[in-house]
Design an enzyme around this catalytic site. Sequence first.
Site, PDB file in Angstrom:
ATOM      1  N   PHE A   1      -1.596  -1.243 -10.558  1.00  0.00           N
ATOM      2  CA  PHE A   1      -2.520  -2.197 -10.198  1.00  0.00           C
ATOM      3  C   PHE A   1      -3.366  -2.668 -11.150  1.00  0.00           C
ATOM      4  O   PHE A   1      -4.387  -3.564 -10.318  1.00  0.00           O
ATOM      5  CB  PHE A   1      -2.557  -2.291  -8.793  1.00  0.00           C
ATOM      6  CG  PHE A   1      -3.233  -0.957  -8.215  1.00  0.00           C
ATOM      7  CD1 PHE A   1      -4.042  -1.006  -8.748  1.00  0.00           C
ATOM      8  CD2 PHE A   1      -2.318   0.554  -7.331  1.00  0.00           C
ATOM      9  CE1 PHE A   1      -5.376   0.335  -8.018  1.00  0.00           C
ATOM     10  CE2 PHE A   1      -2.746   1.398  -6.851  1.00  0.00           C
ATOM     11  CZ  PHE A   1      -3.941   0.779  -7.359  1.00  0.00           C
ATOM     12  N   LYS A   3       0.793  -1.203   0.146  1.00  0.00           N
ATOM     13  CA  LYS A   3      -0.059  -0.046  -0.114  1.00  0.00           C
ATOM     14  C   LYS A   3       1.100   1.051  -0.277  1.00  0.00           C
ATOM     15  O   LYS A   3       1.892   1.252   0.810  1.00  0.00           O
ATOM     16  CB  LYS A   3      -1.297  -0.340   1.165  1.00  0.00           C
ATOM     17  CG  LYS A   3      -1.694   0.701   0.709  1.00  0.00           C
ATOM     18  CD  LYS A   3      -2.722   1.416   2.003  1.00  0.00           C
ATOM     19  CE  LYS A   3      -4.099   2.234   2.026  1.00  0.00           C
ATOM     20  NZ  LYS A   3      -3.369   3.219   2.022  1.00  0.00           N
ATOM     21  N   ARG A  40      -3.693   8.381  -6.097  1.00  0.00           N
ATOM     22  CA  ARG A  40      -4.511   7.343  -6.544  1.00  0.00           C
ATOM     23  C   ARG A  40      -4.633   7.513  -7.534  1.00  0.00           C
ATOM     24  O   ARG A  40      -4.927   9.370  -7.880  1.00  0.00           O
ATOM     25  CB  ARG A  40      -5.887   6.933  -5.763  1.00  0.00           C
ATOM     26  CG  ARG A  40      -6.482   6.436  -7.052  1.00  0.00           C
ATOM     27  CD  ARG A  40      -6.173   4.578  -6.843  1.00  0.00           C
ATOM     28  NE  ARG A  40      -7.241   3.102  -6.697  1.00  0.00           N
ATOM     29  CZ  ARG A  40      -8.061   2.789  -6.615  1.00  0.00           C
ATOM     30  NH1 ARG A  40      -8.936   3.417  -5.267  1.00  0.00           N
ATOM     31  NH2 ARG A  40      -9.573   2.430  -6.936  1.00  0.00           N
TER      32      ARG A  40
HETATM   33  P1  AMP Z   1      -7.625   4.653   2.690  1.00  0.00           P
HETATM   34  O1  AMP Z   1      -7.732   6.103   1.069  1.00  0.00           O
HETATM   35  O2  AMP Z   1      -6.994   4.818   2.978  1.00  0.00           O
HETATM   36  O3  AMP Z   1      -8.748   4.423   2.212  1.00  0.00           O
HETATM   37  O4  AMP Z   1      -6.735   3.320   1.155  1.00  0.00           O
HETATM   38  C1  AMP Z   1      -7.470   3.864   0.107  1.00  0.00           C
HETATM   39  C2  AMP Z   1      -6.554   3.693  -0.664  1.00  0.00           C
HETATM   40  O5  AMP Z   1      -4.580   3.582  -1.041  1.00  0.00           O
HETATM   41  C3  AMP Z   1      -6.358   3.990  -2.643  1.00  0.00           C
HETATM   42  O6  AMP Z   1      -7.000   4.701  -2.785  1.00  0.00           O
HETATM   43  C4  AMP Z   1      -5.309   4.066  -3.301  1.00  0.00           C
HETATM   44  O7  AMP Z   1      -4.724   5.397  -3.390  1.00  0.00           O
HETATM   45  C5  AMP Z   1      -4.279   3.326  -2.236  1.00  0.00           C
HETATM   46  N1  AMP Z   1      -3.484   2.494  -2.284  1.00  0.00           N
HETATM   47  C6  AMP Z   1      -1.840   2.571  -1.718  1.00  0.00           C
HETATM   48  N2  AMP Z   1      -1.781   0.996  -2.868  1.00  0.00           N
HETATM   49  C7  AMP Z   1      -2.138   0.747  -3.325  1.00  0.00           C
HETATM   50  C8  AMP Z   1      -2.658  -0.928  -4.099  1.00  0.00           C
HETATM   51  N3  AMP Z   1      -1.660  -0.861  -4.712  1.00  0.00           N
HETATM   52  N4  AMP Z   1      -4.073  -1.217  -4.798  1.00  0.00           N
HETATM   53  C9  AMP Z   1      -5.031  -0.436  -4.441  1.00  0.00           C
HETATM   54  N5  AMP Z   1      -4.583   0.851  -3.624  1.00  0.00           N
HETATM   55  C10 AMP Z   1      -3.632   1.103  -3.297  1.00  0.00           C
END
Ligand code: AMP
Length: 512
Positions: A298, A208, A213
């Site tokens: 991804f 992550k 994104r």
């Molecule tokens: P959150 O913003 O805490 O809800 O976490 C989701 C976000 O993690 C996504 O919107 C992406 O921006 C980010 N992210 C980072 N690495 C990845 C990955 N390998 N696959 C999907 N999302 C990822």
Amino acid sequence: MLLGQPFLPHSAVKLNVSWATVRDVVLRVSGASEGDLFRAFRESGDLGEAVRQVFETHKRKQRPLVEHPMDITGAFQILVKVAEAKGPKARERKERLLEGLFARATPLEAKYLTKVIVGEMRTGFREGMVEQAIARAFAVPEDLVRRARTFIGDIARVALIASQEGVQGLQKVRPELFTPVGFMLAQTARSIKECLEIHGGRTALEFKFDGARVQIHKRDTAVRIFSRRMADVTSSMPDIAQLVQQELSATEAIVEGEVIAVDSAGRPRPFQILLHRFRRERGIEALVKEIPLQLYLFDLLYLNGEPLVDSPYHERRQKLAEIAGSIPLSPQLVVSDSAEGERFLNQAIQLGHEGLVAKKLDAPYTAGVRGKNWLKVKPTMETLDLVIVGAEYGYGRRHRWLSDYYLAALDAETGKFEIVGKTFKGLTDEEIQWMTKRLQELKISEEGRRIWVKPEVVVEVAYNEIQRSPKYPCGMALRFARITKIREDKSSAEADTLQRVRELFNLQVKKF
Ligand code: AMP
């Protein structure tokens, strides 16, 4: 007519009117004070309603020379003029037009004018309601309506398709190039073990990244990059656009990934550094050199005329690997054993990433849904995404800066933001200066050293514990809260709710 909100990205007119402008106009026209406006806001938690109340209770200072009743087309035409006002005198002209409009408005009209202008028709609820209404009116399943909307963005077009072509028409709706598709989002899991349980014993773990994104659309040599808030951010990332143009071997594609800032050795740099790219304080050429980016892909939603959202994840990723050229995919490990997963998690952390995302291998791309097919696991402390609703000027060196922040969570039942903590910790001087400017633009009222603001800025907050406390009306307070990140990519509607804070509080009680 939808203005200033992301609901209809391509048919919306962009007003470019800040809350500060509307506030000044409202105060001038109504003759109310900032304090009056804030008191009304505190009661209802709704800016439009607050404006209605001050219009109701205050004698209006200005009366137009000729009274015209307001009608929708008339108001719309004026708002179009507001949108079109450009150049050095734009703000003045916008204010004059808005003043004319508000001066004619009844309290109820002023309420809705405010909501439309500041983009606060509470879209989260409204979108759902409109989808429901379309589903009922044309006897089609609601999830099909929602799906079509996340693909093409334009709810009006979705209604037209539902009315003319029914279920078959909606089923045929596909993602369209250069219209951002609603992002698939992740729920939180507590451990790798929990991810494995939810995903049926096997899951794809990926790093992550602590970045932004991006959804990238490509047709021939044309490339556009969209942020998670569906904004076109291509001009902030010309280097990434060029990379995709050169490397992606597809005539047409929609790919997704994460962009992170990296140092000269390719190691990840904090998210805050990446934000400089979006804020564009300097020329983009300089920023491209100073803040090199790395893109990890991804997902693949669309390839050469074929939508892939319904294909299982492992297939989408396989196809993505075939077209990605030299662009790396997010490192991935498919596991069925939680110990193996834990080791991968440690590796991700040691490399400076945030944690892992576990993806169900046979799941479709569920556009616009925060579901369990993607689960995020962070090993570190608990954090909450909270909204800043007020701030105080600091002391000593910080006396000119708003450096102590009131943090709030949205009560999903009442729609009001409830304060759950306060902190002056976590931001750098540079970030505090930026925050001061931003919060001043969002000001509703000022009382001595404190200002109350329109709830808009989201921050990630770490804390040691949620305490039972009489300090705030919700009865809880975060202990040792500190800001770990400014979440410019999240809107206040996406922040954590009061219900979530309560849930964490209850979990914590169980743990002790
Ligand atoms: P959150 O913003 O805490 O809800 O976490 C989701 C976000 O993690 C996504 O919107 C992406 O921006 C980010 N992210 C980072 N690495 C990845 C990955 N390998 N696959 C999907 N999302 C990822």
